[in-house]
Design a protein around this motif. Structure first.
Motif, short mmCIF file in Angstrom:
data_model
loop_
_atom_site.label_atom_id
_atom_site.label_comp_id
_atom_site.label_asym_id
_atom_site.label_seq_id
_atom_site.Cartn_x
_atom_site.Cartn_y
_atom_site.Cartn_z
N LYS A 272 -0.19 6.15 -12.85
CA LYS A 272 -0.01 5.09 -12.64
C LYS A 272 -0.09 4.50 -11.04
O LYS A 272 -0.35 3.77 -9.88
CB LYS A 272 -0.11 3.35 -13.31
CG LYS A 272 -1.13 2.68 -14.02
CD LYS A 272 -0.58 1.89 -15.32
CE LYS A 272 -0.21 0.51 -14.24
NZ LYS A 272 0.10 -0.80 -15.22
N ASP B 42 -8.49 3.59 -13.43
CA ASP B 42 -8.96 3.83 -12.57
C ASP B 42 -9.13 2.26 -11.87
O ASP B 42 -9.81 2.36 -10.94
CB ASP B 42 -10.81 3.35 -13.36
CG ASP B 42 -12.68 3.52 -12.85
OD1 ASP B 42 -11.94 4.14 -11.32
OD2 ASP B 42 -13.00 2.88 -13.38
N PHE B 43 -8.68 1.46 -12.88
CA PHE B 43 -8.88 0.17 -12.65
C PHE B 43 -7.31 0.03 -11.40
O PHE B 43 -7.54 -0.73 -10.15
CB PHE B 43 -8.18 -1.02 -13.95
CG PHE B 43 -9.70 -1.10 -14.73
CD1 PHE B 43 -10.81 -1.71 -13.63
CD2 PHE B 43 -9.19 -1.13 -16.08
CE1 PHE B 43 -12.03 -2.19 -14.90
CE2 PHE B 43 -10.15 -1.09 -17.22
CZ PHE B 43 -11.54 -2.13 -15.84
N GLN B 44 -6.49 0.58 -11.43
CA GLN B 44 -5.28 0.82 -10.42
C GLN B 44 -6.00 1.06 -9.60
O GLN B 44 -5.18 0.50 -8.17
CB GLN B 44 -4.18 1.60 -11.49
CG GLN B 44 -2.85 1.42 -10.68
CD GLN B 44 -2.45 0.73 -10.95
OE1 GLN B 44 -2.80 -0.40 -11.81
NE2 GLN B 44 -1.49 0.48 -10.08
N ARG C 121 1.16 -1.41 0.08
CA ARG C 121 -0.08 -0.08 -0.14
C ARG C 121 1.11 1.21 -0.31
O ARG C 121 0.73 2.31 -0.19
CB ARG C 121 -0.66 -0.16 1.24
CG ARG C 121 -2.17 -0.72 0.38
CD ARG C 121 -3.45 -0.11 2.17
NE ARG C 121 -3.48 -2.16 2.57
CZ ARG C 121 -4.64 -2.13 1.96
NH1 ARG C 121 -5.30 -1.55 1.21
NH2 ARG C 121 -5.03 -3.29 2.27
N GLY D 213 -8.47 0.75 -8.65
CA GLY D 213 -8.99 -0.17 -7.43
C GLY D 213 -8.88 -1.00 -7.18
O GLY D 213 -8.97 -1.77 -5.98
N TYR D 214 -7.73 -1.33 -7.44
CA TYR D 214 -6.11 -2.86 -6.89
C TYR D 214 -5.61 -2.12 -5.92
O TYR D 214 -5.82 -3.02 -5.01
CB TYR D 214 -4.94 -2.78 -7.62
CG TYR D 214 -5.49 -3.16 -9.19
CD1 TYR D 214 -6.71 -4.25 -8.98
CD2 TYR D 214 -4.71 -2.86 -10.40
CE1 TYR D 214 -7.29 -4.06 -10.85
CE2 TYR D 214 -4.90 -3.69 -11.42
CZ TYR D 214 -5.64 -3.97 -11.98
OH TYR D 214 -6.60 -4.52 -13.47
N TYR D 215 -5.46 -0.76 -5.20
CA TYR D 215 -5.68 -0.50 -3.75
C TYR D 215 -6.80 -0.02 -3.48
O TYR D 215 -6.55 0.46 -2.26
CB TYR D 215 -4.80 1.04 -3.98
CG TYR D 215 -3.56 1.02 -4.58
CD1 TYR D 215 -2.29 0.06 -3.82
CD2 TYR D 215 -2.99 0.24 -5.99
CE1 TYR D 215 -1.18 -0.43 -4.76
CE2 TYR D 215 -1.98 0.12 -6.92
CZ TYR D 215 -1.03 -0.19 -5.72
OH TYR D 215 0.24 -1.23 -6.20
N GLY D 216 -8.15 -0.50 -3.88
CA GLY D 216 -9.24 -0.63 -3.12
C GLY D 216 -9.43 0.67 -2.78
O GLY D 216 -10.34 1.51 -1.65
N LEU D 217 -9.60 1.51 -3.39
CA LEU D 217 -10.77 3.06 -4.31
C LEU D 217 -11.10 2.90 -4.47
O LEU D 217 -10.99 3.03 -6.08
CB LEU D 217 -8.70 4.43 -4.46
CG LEU D 217 -8.05 4.05 -3.14
CD1 LEU D 217 -6.30 5.01 -4.07
CD2 LEU D 217 -8.42 4.93 -2.24
N PHE D 218 -12.04 3.29 -4.58
CA PHE D 218 -13.88 3.76 -5.65
C PHE D 218 -14.15 4.51 -5.87
O PHE D 218 -13.14 5.24 -7.57
CB PHE D 218 -14.87 3.25 -4.53
CG PHE D 218 -15.46 2.59 -5.56
CD1 PHE D 218 -15.22 1.60 -7.18
CD2 PHE D 218 -17.08 3.26 -5.34
CE1 PHE D 218 -16.22 1.46 -7.02
CE2 PHE D 218 -17.73 3.03 -5.87
CZ PHE D 218 -17.77 2.01 -7.32
N GLU E 61 -9.40 5.16 -18.10
CA GLU E 61 -9.70 3.27 -17.91
C GLU E 61 -7.89 2.77 -16.73
O GLU E 61 -8.38 2.04 -16.13
CB GLU E 61 -10.04 2.94 -18.77
CG GLU E 61 -11.67 3.11 -19.02
CD GLU E 61 -11.76 1.62 -20.55
OE1 GLU E 61 -12.59 1.03 -20.64
OE2 GLU E 61 -11.42 1.52 -21.26
#
Ligand SMILES: Nc1ncnc2c1ncn2[C@@H]1O[C@H](COP(=O)(O)OP(=O)(O)OP(=O)(O)O)[C@@H](O)[C@H]1O
Ligand SMILES: [Mg+2]
Lengths: 290, 257
Positions: A153, A106-108, A84, A110-115, A103
């Protein structure tokens, strides 16, 4: 004393090549640490082991022995915690097939739990001049743009330790400068940064500390000015009033006065003086040659 | 939860971007199978259980679509990510391995089920044209169960193989030498009652045999194995492949090819 941002402890990495019986000792027991809030330059020729060290920090490669601590936590024992805090820009350029710049960020996130991370992504796209390319897929980006995307990223989750593996390779001069300014800015925000680069001049200007590694071993670790003074000579060129030109190479710690005394030159004889400071480049070459 | 949702969303978005190639090609191939085997040759095939060959064939083709595409989805997701370098992101980010396994597993279920349903619809059209009635669905609940368990199992196998593969060729070799034979010998096209005893015995060790026949049972109410055996064996296969998939993430390489 506050905990170091990064501690590399007795790190060894041996690659077993499954095809032949060849074994590569890429990193042979390296120790160094990075003070929180500083920029650390990891320098060394091709194949020195820089990328391998970075891979050990991000857990892409498992150390053969030794360990790495990120803000005091072991990357092998508490990977979910250390990951983290780390952001990384790999040396190899990415080539994501299906998705656009926006995108991907955005996915990246999400991988860290950030919505809801839009603001941060927008900010980074602005900062790294990616905004006008946000709808493009990576194959439509130039090499330098891809590099900037990779930096964005690495920063979506606001890491505390940033690892940059040759972030300026293939980036043009103007952009390189703005990139380094950005790195300085990140430092001001409190980030700790580990970077590798083959542009030694940049490392000299930018880094608080440098380590020089060669064939998996640490040759030097300290201020870049120290390595210069230890391994290079200052060059004095003195033009005399009678038209003579004298050149001396002296230890970096020597002042002008001492040089003049040593070579018995009177101040009144002198027309002009040129002093060239030693370069990291030279120290580096010398060290690696030894 | 957000991490898992992101992984799943990425899988589905990725598949949605190539939806034409992933959905149209199975429609064409299943239509061909139906035409050649079901309609042309079907009249000459004699089944012991009283069903028309076309009726017998459709569930088999549906399972074949399900498992092939579930396998395809997860393995190609991993392999393309290995080429592009994206797989490294999953290793560098704080993501527990089993999240990745479940997300790719469900991605496989999604794509596999979609293909199976389309195959079923195409099949039903053939069925209606040929026999003048719709194909039965006797046990919809078990049908869903086999969709789920079959999709997961083969997506897990895809993960396992793609992670451990060191080249694209190894992946193709697995498809050609393991997956295809298992599929064809599992009873897509034939009832094992029509086979020599040795093949009948060997089929009992093929997990696909249970999946295909369980699914066939859920539609037709009749198959080569009884329902509970099929349910049990396929569940066991899913558990084992789940473990293998997790193992491959722990042992395999996230690095680029
Ligand atoms: N996956 C691997 N398998 C086998 N050997 C490897 C692997 N990765 C790196 N090596 C070897 O390890 C050594 C160190 O490589 P590394 O990539 O760490 O060097 P580097 O300092 O980053 O070099 P460069 O400046 O060229 O990026 C090299 O001899 C390289 O051949
Ligand atoms: Mg490198």
């Amino acid at each position: 004393m506050s905990t170091a941002a990064l501690e590399v402890i007795n790190l060894k990495k041996t690659y077993q090549d499954k095809v032949g019986d060849s074994v590569v000792e890429a990193v042979k027991g390296i120790n160094f640490s990075i003070k929180a809030g500083t920029i650390f330059g990891l320098l060394g020729p091709n194949g020195a082991g820089k990328t391998t060290i970075i891979a050990a920090i991000t857990t892409l490669e498992k150390p053969t022995s030794g360990d790495v601590l990120v803000f005091g936590n072991s990357v092998t024992e508490k990977p979910l915690l250390t990951k983290r805090q780390v952001g990384v820009v790999h040396q190899e350029v990415i080539n994501t097939g299906y998705f656009s710049v926006a995108e991907i960020l955005d996915f990246q996130s999400g991988y860290y739990g950030l919505f809801k991370n839009k603001e941060r992504c927008e900010y980074l796209m602005h900062k790294l001049s990616l905004h006008e390319h946000r709808e493009k897929k990576t194959r439509q980006l130039s090499g330098g743009m891809k590099r900037r995307l990779m930096i964005a990223k690495a920063l979506v989750h606001s890491p505390k330790l940033l690892l940059l593996d040759e972030p300026t390779a293939g980036v043009d001069v103007g952009l390189r400068e703005s990139l380094w300014n950005f790195v300085q800015e990140l430092k001001k925000d409190g980030l700790s940064i580990l970077l590798t680069t083959h542009y030694l001049e940049e490392a000299e200007q930018l880094c608080d500390q440098v380590a020089i590694i060669h064939k998996g071993q640490l040759l030097f670790n300290g201020h870049s000015t120290d390595v210069i003074s230890q391994y290079t000579l200052k060059k004095f060129t003195i033009f005399l009033k009678n038209g003579e030109k004298k050149e001396f190479e002296e230890a970096t710690k020597m002042g002008l006065n001492e040089v003049l005394v040593k070579h018995q030159i009177q101040l009144s004889e002198i027309q002009d003086i040129k002093i060239e400071e030693g370069k990291l480049e030279k120290a580096f070459a010398k060290m690696v040659a030894q | 939860m957000i991490i898992f949702y992101t992984l799943l969303r990425r899988e589905i978005k990725r598949f949605a971007k190539v939806v034409i190639q992933t959905v149209v090609s199975p429609i064409v191939s299943s239509a061909l199978y139906l035409l050649v085997f079901g309609v042309s040759l079907g009249g000459s095939v004699q089944l012991n259980n009283g069903f028309a060959y076309l009726t017998f064939l459709i569930p088999g083709l549906m399972v074949m679509g399900l498992t092939n595409n579930a396998f395809q989805n997860s393995s190609s997701s991993i392999v393309t990510s290995k080429f592009s370098g994206d797989l490294e992101d999953l290793r560098v980010a704080p993501i527990p391995h089993y999240y990745i396994v479940w997300a790719m597993g469900l991605g496989g279920v999604f794509r596999g089920s979609l293909v199976a349903i389309i195959t079923g619809l195409v099949g039903t059209a053939f069925h209606y044209a040929q026999l003048g009635k719709l194909i039965p669905i006797e046990h919809p609940f078990w049908m869903l169960y086999f969709f789920m368990i079959g999709g997961l199992t083969f997506a897990f196998i895809g993960i396992f193989v793609a992670f451990l593969a060191r080249s694209f060729d190894q992946l193709s070799a697995f498809t050609a030498f393991v997956l295809l034979p298992l599929t064809y010998l599992g009873g897509v096209f034939i009832s094992i009652q029509n086979l020599a005893p040795i093949w009948q015995t060997l089929s009992k060790f093929n997990p696909l045999f249970y999946l295909i026949n369980g699914f066939r049972y859920s539609m037709l109410g009749q198959a080569d194995v009884d329902l509970m055996t099929a349910v049990g064996v396929s569940l066991l296969a899913a558990v084992i492949t789940f473990i293998l998939a997790n193992y491959s993430l722990a042992k395999g390489s996230f690095s680029r090819w």
